[in-house]
Scaffold this motif. Sequence first.
Motif, PDB file in Angstrom:
ATOM      1  N   VAL A   1       1.181  -1.262  -0.022  1.00  0.00           N
ATOM      2  CA  VAL A   1       0.219  -0.047  -0.032  1.00  0.00           C
ATOM      3  C   VAL A   1       0.924   1.256  -0.069  1.00  0.00           C
ATOM      4  N   LEU A   2       1.789   1.419   0.537  1.00  0.00           N
ATOM      5  CA  LEU A   2       2.465   2.293   0.836  1.00  0.00           C
ATOM      6  C   LEU A   2       3.516   2.553  -0.411  1.00  0.00           C
ATOM      7  N   ILE A   3       4.000   1.413  -1.149  1.00  0.00           N
ATOM      8  CA  ILE A   3       4.776   1.630  -2.319  1.00  0.00           C
ATOM      9  C   ILE A   3       3.270   2.234  -3.360  1.00  0.00           C
ATOM     10  N   ALA A   4       2.346   1.730  -3.332  1.00  0.00           N
ATOM     11  CA  ALA A   4       1.173   2.367  -4.189  1.00  0.00           C
ATOM     12  C   ALA A   4       1.314   4.382  -3.864  1.00  0.00           C
TER      13      ALA A   4
ATOM     14  N   TYR B   1      -3.435   8.808   3.001  1.00  0.00           N
ATOM     15  CA  TYR B   1      -2.942   7.593   3.552  1.00  0.00           C
ATOM     16  C   TYR B   1      -2.633   7.081   4.704  1.00  0.00           C
ATOM     17  N   ALA B   2      -3.480   8.084   5.714  1.00  0.00           N
ATOM     18  CA  ALA B   2      -4.231   7.725   7.024  1.00  0.00           C
ATOM     19  C   ALA B   2      -4.986   6.440   6.950  1.00  0.00           C
ATOM     20  N   SER B   3      -6.196   7.566   6.246  1.00  0.00           N
ATOM     21  CA  SER B   3      -6.968   6.084   6.058  1.00  0.00           C
ATOM     22  C   SER B   3      -7.638   5.139   5.564  1.00  0.00           C
ATOM     23  N   THR B   4      -6.660   4.635   4.284  1.00  0.00           N
ATOM     24  CA  THR B   4      -5.894   3.849   2.901  1.00  0.00           C
ATOM     25  C   THR B   4      -4.932   2.260   4.109  1.00  0.00           C
ATOM     26  N   ALA B   5      -3.830   3.189   4.827  1.00  0.00           N
ATOM     27  CA  ALA B   5      -3.265   2.419   6.131  1.00  0.00           C
ATOM     28  C   ALA B   5      -4.237   1.704   6.947  1.00  0.00           C
ATOM     29  N   LEU B   6      -5.419   2.487   7.746  1.00  0.00           N
ATOM     30  CA  LEU B   6      -6.045   1.919   8.464  1.00  0.00           C
ATOM     31  C   LEU B   6      -6.801   0.613   7.837  1.00  0.00           C
ATOM     32  N   LEU B   7      -7.461   1.071   6.760  1.00  0.00           N
ATOM     33  CA  LEU B   7      -8.487  -0.268   6.667  1.00  0.00           C
ATOM     34  C   LEU B   7      -7.276  -0.949   6.560  1.00  0.00           C
ATOM     35  N   THR B   8      -6.504  -1.054   5.793  1.00  0.00           N
ATOM     36  CA  THR B   8      -5.859  -2.214   5.458  1.00  0.00           C
ATOM     37  C   THR B   8      -5.079  -2.888   5.718  1.00  0.00           C
ATOM     38  N   GLY B   9      -4.274  -1.627   7.355  1.00  0.00           N
ATOM     39  CA  GLY B   9      -3.884  -2.547   8.512  1.00  0.00           C
ATOM     40  C   GLY B   9      -4.890  -3.175   9.064  1.00  0.00           C
ATOM     41  N   LEU B  10      -6.229  -2.999   9.772  1.00  0.00           N
ATOM     42  CA  LEU B  10      -7.472  -3.714  10.356  1.00  0.00           C
ATOM     43  C   LEU B  10      -7.475  -4.923   9.703  1.00  0.00           C
TER      44      LEU B  10
ATOM     45  N   ASP C   1      -5.536 -14.763  -0.173  1.00  0.00           N
ATOM     46  CA  ASP C   1      -4.012 -14.117  -0.161  1.00  0.00           C
ATOM     47  C   ASP C   1      -4.387 -12.905  -0.773  1.00  0.00           C
ATOM     48  N   PHE C   2      -4.979 -12.236  -1.592  1.00  0.00           N
ATOM     49  CA  PHE C   2      -5.219 -10.558  -1.977  1.00  0.00           C
ATOM     50  C   PHE C   2      -6.289 -10.180  -1.270  1.00  0.00           C
ATOM     51  N   ALA C   3      -6.952 -10.483  -0.587  1.00  0.00           N
ATOM     52  CA  ALA C   3      -8.848 -10.002  -0.069  1.00  0.00           C
ATOM     53  C   ALA C   3      -8.126  -8.346   0.215  1.00  0.00           C
ATOM     54  N   TRP C   4      -6.705  -7.917   1.620  1.00  0.00           N
ATOM     55  CA  TRP C   4      -6.729  -7.010   1.695  1.00  0.00           C
ATOM     56  C   TRP C   4      -6.840  -5.931   0.490  1.00  0.00           C
ATOM     57  N   ILE C   5      -6.247  -6.330  -1.258  1.00  0.00           N
ATOM     58  CA  ILE C   5      -7.037  -5.213  -1.800  1.00  0.00           C
ATOM     59  C   ILE C   5      -8.157  -4.690  -2.185  1.00  0.00           C
ATOM     60  N   ASN C   6      -9.289  -5.319  -1.628  1.00  0.00           N
ATOM     61  CA  ASN C   6     -10.609  -4.436  -1.318  1.00  0.00           C
ATOM     62  C   ASN C   6     -10.300  -3.753  -0.394  1.00  0.00           C
ATOM     63  N   PHE C   7      -9.916  -3.698   1.151  1.00  0.00           N
ATOM     64  CA  PHE C   7     -10.075  -2.971   1.801  1.00  0.00           C
ATOM     65  C   PHE C   7      -8.907  -1.816   1.494  1.00  0.00           C
ATOM     66  N   ALA C   8      -7.810  -1.277   1.019  1.00  0.00           N
ATOM     67  CA  ALA C   8      -7.256  -1.159   0.550  1.00  0.00           C
ATOM     68  C   ALA C   8      -7.466   0.401  -0.579  1.00  0.00           C
ATOM     69  N   ILE C   9      -8.514  -0.425  -1.368  1.00  0.00           N
ATOM     70  CA  ILE C   9      -8.939   0.666  -2.257  1.00  0.00           C
ATOM     71  C   ILE C   9     -10.095   1.188  -1.369  1.00  0.00           C
ATOM     72  N   LEU C  10     -10.509   0.392  -0.961  1.00  0.00           N
ATOM     73  CA  LEU C  10     -11.210   1.252  -0.086  1.00  0.00           C
ATOM     74  C   LEU C  10     -11.094   2.509   0.723  1.00  0.00           C
ATOM     75  N   GLY C  11     -10.135   2.204   1.195  1.00  0.00           N
ATOM     76  CA  GLY C  11      -9.589   2.931   2.127  1.00  0.00           C
ATOM     77  C   GLY C  11      -9.348   4.721   1.799  1.00  0.00           C
ATOM     78  N   PHE C  12      -8.467   4.199   0.169  1.00  0.00           N
ATOM     79  CA  PHE C  12      -8.167   4.955  -0.966  1.00  0.00           C
ATOM     80  C   PHE C  12      -9.518   6.091  -1.380  1.00  0.00           C
TER      81      PHE C  12
END
Length: 457
Positions: free
Chosen positions: A374-377, A392-401, A432-443
């Motif tokens: 996520v940080l790279i993107a 940055y914060a919302s994307t990292a927060l949802l991905t991290g949760l 294994d890539f389900a976190w992408i959903n939350f990264a996009i949602l957070g962004f």
Amino acid sequence: MYIYKVLKKDYGGNGMLKFLKRNPYISIGLMLFALFFGAGNLIFPAFLGQNSGEHLPIAMIGFIIMGVGLPLLGVLVMGYSGAQDLLELSSRAGKTFGILFTTLLYLTIGPFFAIPRTGTTTFELGLSSFIPANYTIYVQAIFLALFMGATLWLAINPNKLVDRIGTMITPVLLLSMIILIIASLVKPMGSYQAPTQTYATNGLAFTSGLMEGYNTMDALASLVFGIIVINAVKLYGAKTKEEVAKNTLKSALIAALLLALVYIFISNIGATSVTVLGLQKTGAGVLTGATTYYFGNVGKVLLFIIVLLACLTTSVGLVTACSTYFNKLYPKIDYKVYAIILTVFSFAIGNYGLAAIIKGAVPVLVLLYPLTMVLIALGFLNNLFGGKKIVYASTALLTGLFSLYTTVTSTIGTSVPVIDNFLVKFLPIQGDFAWINFAILGFILGILLNLIKKESK
């Protein structure tokens, strides 16, 4: 003799070293390749080759995308984003998050996992077969002490890292691998066999290749090694931002090309070895069997040299990066003291053995890897959303949760059925890539919150 006299006359007795020093980005590229290339980077493609068989080309495309492309982006994003280091980049999501994430990442790729793994992997792959079982523990301790001592000596002066690794160790590593690769091309052990179930179709082969490249975990180290490359580029004369970016790109492309070529040839060894070696449980068995097949007992020595140099260069890079980070975080302790502490601690952890180290690190890696990607993107998209902290914060927060939930449930061996059913029912991307959903949602959420904030003003 005539060639030696010409080289001595023109280049002071060492033409190759002079050539590399006149083209520093080549030396830096060789250094970066060596920093990335550890024993795992030998084992994964060999295992992939055996299992993908006739579907190797499509599987290798997936492997290179994740195992080469993603680390390349991790190196480049440090220069592109304008961040001075990983701490500054991650702190764009908040100072507390930046310190916690960066420290945990450095500890994971440092003394808690990756540094001790380099020593234990070298011992188990390259040396343990020569040692009687009754003496394994004692010889391992002696070897780890020597290995960490060599690591400390090479890392103690980071300004000499390019010369010691890029122009000295890496060429020997590449030569050792070339000997094995040429032997496998001249006299293949056999032909490609039918793929295993996980590689049975082109689609499965591609996704399985992606996961094998994903599992190398090189993206974690790329954000760290990117700083080493940038510092080396500056040390060799790059002054402006454009010069730094240009030479960083050149160096990173050299490392990426070498990684891709080695992966292709090592996977080919695996793919042609099934008829002679049978399907092995790991890539380690493939490499051991291949070197023994081609060179007999001398092959074991060759494999030891390859693994030793591959792991030593990675270990040196990690000690250097970790010591630099902790010295910046708490400068009252000298860089050299941190280097000593890290190598001694890694020696102690290494004596627990490779299996215990890998088992203990997996949950932490499950947590960190999505946040790293996520940080790279976000680093590349920074100018698109103006580098706003809320994005940055919302994307990292949802991905991290989500990553934290996955880490905790996989560690304790249980989960929350209501949450699992919801995730399975509503997430378009699974596995294994389900976190992408939350990264996009957070962004998206971060972008909307930023717009609302502007409207309220």
